[in-house]
Design an enzyme around this catalytic site. Sequence first.
Site, PDB file in Angstrom:
ATOM      1  N   SER A   1       0.837  -1.192   0.000  1.00  0.00           N
ATOM      2  CA  SER A   1       0.000   0.000   0.000  1.00  0.00           C
ATOM      3  C   SER A   1       0.882   1.255   0.000  1.00  0.00           C
ATOM      4  O   SER A   1       1.626   1.478  -0.949  1.00  0.00           O
ATOM      5  CB  SER A   1      -0.973  -0.055   1.180  1.00  0.00           C
ATOM      6  OG  SER A   1      -1.998   0.901   1.047  1.00  0.00           O
TER       7      SER A   1
ATOM      8  N   HIS B   1      -4.115  -1.701  -4.460  1.00  0.00           N
ATOM      9  CA  HIS B   1      -5.538  -2.039  -4.241  1.00  0.00           C
ATOM     10  C   HIS B   1      -6.384  -1.801  -5.501  1.00  0.00           C
ATOM     11  O   HIS B   1      -7.516  -1.350  -5.425  1.00  0.00           O
ATOM     12  CB  HIS B   1      -6.106  -1.224  -3.075  1.00  0.00           C
ATOM     13  CG  HIS B   1      -5.269  -1.225  -1.847  1.00  0.00           C
ATOM     14  ND1 HIS B   1      -4.925  -2.383  -1.182  1.00  0.00           N
ATOM     15  CD2 HIS B   1      -4.676  -0.197  -1.166  1.00  0.00           C
ATOM     16  CE1 HIS B   1      -4.166  -2.069  -0.129  1.00  0.00           C
ATOM     17  NE2 HIS B   1      -3.999  -0.766  -0.112  1.00  0.00           N
TER      18      HIS B   1
END
Length: 238
Positions: free
Chosen positions: A128, A163
């Site tokens: 992330s 993501h």
Amino acid sequence: MTTPGRGIALLGGGFSTDEDGLLDDWLLTQVSNPRPRICFIPTASGDAPAYIDRFLDAFRPRACEPTVLRLFQRELDDEALRAHVLDQDVIYVGGGNTANLLAVWRTHGLDRILHEAYDRGTLLSGISAGANCWAEGSHTDSFGPLTFLPDGLGLIEGSVCPHYDSEPGRRAGYQEVVATGALSAGWALEDGVGALFRDGNLVDVVTRVPEACLYRVERVGERGVTEQALPCGVVEVG
């Protein structure tokens, strides 16, 4: 010792999201030390204690030497900080706020030390925000709504979007900012994917989820965009 070439691993999973530990195991095999020194840097989460505990719980049973580098309650002076980072085989950066991470690193001079570690062969990695930070720019929710951040350490040319398949607005939003030129062409990771770069070049892509992909997203014309799925090998329990 790490394997030859300057390396960065972008992770779409790991100890904080997956129960099987496949991407964590894959990461540790990318260095030549049979018992690698791996340092977790949880700056993006504000050094969240629960996140640190999960890292230690995941890596202490493995054949490695895990440590944690906290900056919000920093204990090391400049010399010791540099020595500790440069002694690592693997740096693992956690998720959270990409913009805050970069600001804190620069305040403490960690950005410069990580550049030095990269040049010396330490494998840099993260999930992330910990994937975003290595590129020139990224697609991020650091400011609340998803937007572009044309800022990063620049060790990977272009931009990164994590993501890509799991958060609403990621795919369309990233394609839009690449199409308009707000971010340069880059790499979009679906959850479950690991992508390894050596000297800035993509050399391996794996996934723990057979249908997950890494995508190359590039601008075409004035406001067009192309999305190319790259083949992945499936990591299995070994």
